[in-house]
Motif scaffolding. Sequence first.
Motif, mmCIF file in Angstrom:
data_model
loop_
_atom_site.group_PDB
_atom_site.id
_atom_site.type_symbol
_atom_site.label_atom_id
_atom_site.label_comp_id
_atom_site.label_asym_id
_atom_site.label_seq_id
_atom_site.Cartn_x
_atom_site.Cartn_y
_atom_site.Cartn_z
ATOM 1 N N SER A 97 0.809 -1.217 0.000
ATOM 2 C CA SER A 97 0.000 0.000 0.000
ATOM 3 C C SER A 97 0.841 1.265 0.000
ATOM 4 O O SER A 97 2.006 1.247 0.397
ATOM 5 N N LEU A 98 0.212 2.330 -0.412
ATOM 6 C CA LEU A 98 0.821 3.654 -0.278
ATOM 7 C C LEU A 98 0.315 4.262 1.021
ATOM 8 O O LEU A 98 -0.881 4.156 1.337
ATOM 9 N N ALA A 99 1.231 4.872 1.772
ATOM 10 C CA ALA A 99 0.837 5.510 3.031
ATOM 11 C C ALA A 99 1.481 6.879 3.110
ATOM 12 O O ALA A 99 2.589 7.090 2.591
ATOM 13 N N VAL A 100 0.783 7.782 3.753
ATOM 14 C CA VAL A 100 1.266 9.172 3.876
ATOM 15 C C VAL A 100 1.168 9.582 5.347
ATOM 16 O O VAL A 100 0.464 8.927 6.125
ATOM 17 N N HIS A 139 12.402 6.305 -4.073
ATOM 18 C CA HIS A 139 13.632 6.019 -3.342
ATOM 19 C C HIS A 139 13.597 4.575 -2.880
ATOM 20 O O HIS A 139 12.748 4.212 -2.075
ATOM 21 N N THR A 140 14.518 3.783 -3.387
ATOM 22 C CA THR A 140 14.524 2.373 -3.008
ATOM 23 C C THR A 140 15.369 2.178 -1.761
ATOM 24 O O THR A 140 16.553 2.504 -1.752
ATOM 25 N N ILE A 141 14.751 1.679 -0.700
ATOM 26 C CA ILE A 141 15.515 1.329 0.500
ATOM 27 C C ILE A 141 15.130 -0.083 0.905
ATOM 28 O O ILE A 141 14.030 -0.549 0.614
ATOM 29 N N SER A 142 16.043 -0.774 1.581
ATOM 30 C CA SER A 142 15.803 -2.206 1.746
ATOM 31 C C SER A 142 15.084 -2.570 3.043
ATOM 32 O O SER A 142 14.493 -3.618 3.142
ATOM 33 N N GLY A 143 15.112 -1.706 4.042
ATOM 34 C CA GLY A 143 14.384 -2.070 5.256
ATOM 35 C C GLY A 143 13.884 -0.826 5.978
ATOM 36 O O GLY A 143 14.238 0.293 5.602
ATOM 37 N N SER A 144 13.061 -1.029 6.985
ATOM 38 C CA SER A 144 12.514 0.074 7.788
ATOM 39 C C SER A 144 11.996 1.240 6.956
ATOM 40 O O SER A 144 12.270 2.398 7.254
ATOM 41 N N VAL A 145 11.251 0.891 5.927
ATOM 42 C CA VAL A 145 10.700 1.907 5.031
ATOM 43 C C VAL A 145 9.803 2.876 5.793
ATOM 44 O O VAL A 145 9.750 4.073 5.496
ATOM 45 N N GLU A 146 9.133 2.347 6.823
ATOM 46 C CA GLU A 146 8.119 3.156 7.524
ATOM 47 C C GLU A 146 8.696 4.366 8.268
ATOM 48 O O GLU A 146 7.965 5.268 8.629
ATOM 49 N N ILE A 147 10.011 4.385 8.482
ATOM 50 C CA ILE A 147 10.563 5.554 9.193
ATOM 51 C C ILE A 147 10.988 6.674 8.231
ATOM 52 O O ILE A 147 11.285 7.782 8.666
ATOM 53 N N ASN A 170 3.944 4.724 13.395
ATOM 54 C CA ASN A 170 4.871 5.667 12.772
ATOM 55 C C ASN A 170 4.159 6.913 12.255
ATOM 56 O O ASN A 170 4.710 7.662 11.443
ATOM 57 N N GLY A 171 2.935 7.097 12.705
ATOM 58 C CA GLY A 171 2.201 8.308 12.338
ATOM 59 C C GLY A 171 1.806 8.375 10.871
ATOM 60 O O GLY A 171 1.726 9.455 10.293
ATOM 61 N N LEU A 172 1.573 7.211 10.268
ATOM 62 C CA LEU A 172 1.228 7.181 8.840
ATOM 63 C C LEU A 172 -0.183 6.629 8.644
ATOM 64 O O LEU A 172 -0.693 5.919 9.508
#
Length: 287
Positions: A97-100, A139-147, A170-172
């Motif tokens: 999902s997309l989250a904001v 932006h591709t990151i491999s872990g802890s995307v939620e921060i 995480n306030g999203l």
Amino acid sequence: MEHRIKIAIQKSGRLSEDSIQLLRECGVHFDGAGKGSLVAPASNFPIDVLYLRDDDIPQYIQDGIAHVGIVGENVLIESRASIDVVKRLDFGKCRLSLAVPRAAEYAGLDFFNGKRIATSYPVILDDFLKNNGLRSEVHTISGSVEIAPNIGLADAICDLVSSGSTLLSNGLKEVEVILKSEAVMAAHPNLNDAQKNILRRLLFRIDAVRTAIANKYIIMNVPDEALDAVRSVLPGIKSPTVTPLAVKGWSAMHSVVSETHFWEIIDELKRLGAQGILVVPIEKMIV
Ligand code: PRT
Ligand code: ZN
């Protein structure tokens, strides 16, 4: 030479336990993932279990190193591997999902134009953005995307969600579902006949286990005058078994009832006068 197939499953992670349990319920005996051990040959079925990281499974199958594997659809699609889904397994369910940020005003997909989105799923996200005519910076990151939004790395994220509690803490907030995913059995597209045959046998067992879980065996006493009415609410596999009881005017009835309408059927049976209803789990069911 005896033919065998290699089946790749996740070594340690969210899909490991269910994958191992599924194979064990199919009556396959093999060792768990020990320290450093990558392959566990089954002793009573012609498969070798390969323990891998989930991300590596699609490639291993495409290259023919593993013949089949159990992996999340999300990983499979992201990998773009040309392999076939042969069965959906009904576990490991989640959504991409997309989250904001919770405080952001979100009125629709336009929000993402010109925004930075952090994800570990750039392939699926790029496709989604393209299909919706959106221009975002991925932006591709491999872990802890939620921060990522909290540390100022991104304006939004695209990540897997199941309960939603990670987003919440995480306030999203989740605003769009891109993909619904579950664990699937995938296979190399060009198995030879012997390999196909082993896979067929395994899938047959999986179906038997799944069907059994989705059904219950029920036994009850029914007044003879209600037999026809009761029979009409019981689908059974073919038709219910009816045997007269020692007590005159009563019969015992046996049948199989699907989990889906279970309680409605039980209510109806009680209304029709059935008594002593016994519900028994089914271990395997061959239809
Ligand atoms: O070591 P390896 O690479 O093999 O494992 P991994 O860490 O990459 O994967 P793993 O074990 O975390 O997940 C394996 C597969 O499980 C995924 O590819 C999905 O198909 C499936 N799955 C189901 C999930 C989730 N649910 C899930 N909730 N995978 C990850 N999550 C994460 C998500 O990324 C987020 O961080 O859990 C968090 C959100 O969970 P909730 O419940 O707070 O919403
Ligand atoms: Zn992984």
